[in-house]
Design a protein around this motif. Structure first.
Motif, PDB file in Angstrom:
ATOM      1  N   MET A 280       1.136  -1.115  -0.243  1.00 54.54           N
ATOM      2  CA  MET A 280      -0.212  -0.035   0.222  1.00 54.54           C
ATOM      3  C   MET A 280       1.237   0.786   0.145  1.00 54.54           C
ATOM      4  O   MET A 280       1.672   1.096   1.003  1.00 54.54           O
ATOM      5  CB  MET A 280      -0.879  -0.034   1.404  1.00 54.54           C
ATOM      6  N   THR A 281       0.623   2.110  -0.766  1.00 52.72           N
ATOM      7  CA  THR A 281       1.106   3.343  -0.892  1.00 52.72           C
ATOM      8  C   THR A 281       1.148   4.532   0.095  1.00 52.72           C
ATOM      9  O   THR A 281       0.413   4.309   0.397  1.00 52.72           O
ATOM     10  CB  THR A 281       1.197   3.903  -2.036  1.00 52.72           C
TER      11      THR A 281
ATOM     12  N   SER B  99       0.354   7.314  -0.347  1.00 51.92           N
ATOM     13  CA  SER B  99      -0.800   8.664  -0.202  1.00 51.92           C
ATOM     14  C   SER B  99      -2.262   6.699  -0.354  1.00 51.92           C
ATOM     15  O   SER B  99      -2.568   8.146   0.105  1.00 51.92           O
ATOM     16  CB  SER B  99      -0.638   8.785  -2.161  1.00 51.92           C
ATOM     17  N   ALA B 100      -2.106   6.102  -1.056  1.00 55.02           N
ATOM     18  CA  ALA B 100      -3.749   5.396   0.227  1.00 55.02           C
ATOM     19  C   ALA B 100      -3.859   5.561   1.436  1.00 55.02           C
ATOM     20  O   ALA B 100      -4.883   5.617   1.383  1.00 55.02           O
ATOM     21  CB  ALA B 100      -3.578   3.986  -0.873  1.00 55.02           C
ATOM     22  N   ALA B 101      -2.391   5.161   2.315  1.00 56.18           N
ATOM     23  CA  ALA B 101      -2.851   5.221   3.509  1.00 56.18           C
ATOM     24  C   ALA B 101      -3.576   6.260   4.226  1.00 56.18           C
ATOM     25  O   ALA B 101      -4.091   6.559   5.063  1.00 56.18           O
ATOM     26  CB  ALA B 101      -1.632   4.684   4.493  1.00 56.18           C
ATOM     27  N   LEU B 102      -3.252   7.374   2.888  1.00 53.41           N
ATOM     28  CA  LEU B 102      -3.150   9.032   4.290  1.00 53.41           C
ATOM     29  C   LEU B 102      -4.858   9.174   3.471  1.00 53.41           C
ATOM     30  O   LEU B 102      -5.421   9.749   4.332  1.00 53.41           O
ATOM     31  CB  LEU B 102      -2.436   9.977   3.523  1.00 53.41           C
ATOM     32  N   ALA B 103      -5.440   8.642   2.289  1.00 51.65           N
ATOM     33  CA  ALA B 103      -6.753   8.597   1.751  1.00 51.65           C
ATOM     34  C   ALA B 103      -7.225   7.584   2.916  1.00 51.65           C
ATOM     35  O   ALA B 103      -8.597   8.263   3.223  1.00 51.65           O
ATOM     36  CB  ALA B 103      -6.452   8.512   0.328  1.00 51.65           C
ATOM     37  N   ILE B 104      -7.289   6.396   3.494  1.00 54.07           N
ATOM     38  CA  ILE B 104      -7.945   5.713   3.717  1.00 54.07           C
ATOM     39  C   ILE B 104      -8.285   6.684   4.827  1.00 54.07           C
ATOM     40  O   ILE B 104      -9.267   6.800   5.816  1.00 54.07           O
ATOM     41  CB  ILE B 104      -7.507   4.367   3.906  1.00 54.07           C
ATOM     42  N   THR B 105      -7.224   7.024   5.507  1.00 54.45           N
ATOM     43  CA  THR B 105      -6.972   7.447   7.007  1.00 54.45           C
ATOM     44  C   THR B 105      -7.745   8.527   7.026  1.00 54.45           C
ATOM     45  O   THR B 105      -8.657   8.937   7.793  1.00 54.45           O
ATOM     46  CB  THR B 105      -5.860   7.857   7.838  1.00 54.45           C
ATOM     47  N   GLY B 106      -7.659   9.649   6.101  1.00 56.82           N
ATOM     48  CA  GLY B 106      -8.461  10.982   6.112  1.00 56.82           C
ATOM     49  C   GLY B 106      -9.774  10.500   5.975  1.00 56.82           C
ATOM     50  O   GLY B 106     -11.637  11.386   6.800  1.00 56.82           O
ATOM     51  N   ALA B 107     -10.170   9.531   5.102  1.00 51.68           N
ATOM     52  CA  ALA B 107     -11.573   8.554   4.934  1.00 51.68           C
ATOM     53  C   ALA B 107     -12.324   8.333   5.865  1.00 51.68           C
ATOM     54  O   ALA B 107     -13.132   8.409   6.961  1.00 51.68           O
ATOM     55  CB  ALA B 107     -12.209   7.539   3.629  1.00 51.68           C
ATOM     56  N   VAL B 108     -11.407   7.857   7.440  1.00 49.82           N
ATOM     57  CA  VAL B 108     -11.960   7.144   8.531  1.00 49.82           C
ATOM     58  C   VAL B 108     -12.436   8.620   9.286  1.00 49.82           C
ATOM     59  O   VAL B 108     -12.867   8.851  10.220  1.00 49.82           O
ATOM     60  CB  VAL B 108     -11.106   6.422   9.135  1.00 49.82           C
TER      61      VAL B 108
END
Length: 146
Positions: free
Chosen positions: A1-2, A4-13
């Protein structure tokens, strides 16, 4: 997982948690109907139902907002003849929480003389909301103010 993907998921949560918090907060203290619930007098810690209506407060030992609600309901009950305030501590009575579908404390019921739940509030109800609900009961049983 990149990254940016981890940050996007964290932001969504985080965004989802914020939205859920606003929804829960908007529901706090809102008046709902009692449905088909009927309070049994033996569940009221030995106190009988009042002649007009009873304000039943469900609390726990660790409830931070319960003392505020206790004072409010006590003041309202003192202002009206035939209205009583009863507090039930659910700390050792989890069976009552299940029976009356209490999911948070404080929870307040407005109960008529027969035990039927007319209105209920989860959280801290506004005084005006309780007074409005009481008005319909008091018009059916006009009595002197205390």
């Amino acid at each position: 997982m990149t990254v940016s993907a981890a940050l996007a998921i964290t932001g969504a949560v985080v965004a989802l948690a914020i939205v859920c918090g606003f929804i829960v907060r908007a529901q706090d203290g809102r008046r709902r109907t009692g449905g088909h619930l009927q309070v049994r007098s033996e569940d009221l810690a030995g106190q009988p139902l009042a002649t007009t209506a009873t304000l039943v407060q469900f609390s726990t030992e660790l409830c931070a907002r319960c003392p505020q609600v206790r004072r409010l309901l006590g003041q309202i009950a003192d202002q009206h003849a035939g209205i009583e305030h009863v507090e039930i501590d659910l700390t050792n009575r989890s069976d009552l929480a299940t029976r009356y579908h209490v999911l948070q404390t404080p929870t307040t019921f407005l109960v008529d003389a027969s035990g039927m739940v007319l209105s209920r509030w989860g959280g801290v109800a506004r005084r005006s909301a309780i007074e409005d609900a009481l008005a319909s009961v008091l018009t059916l049983h006009p009595q002197e103010q205390k």
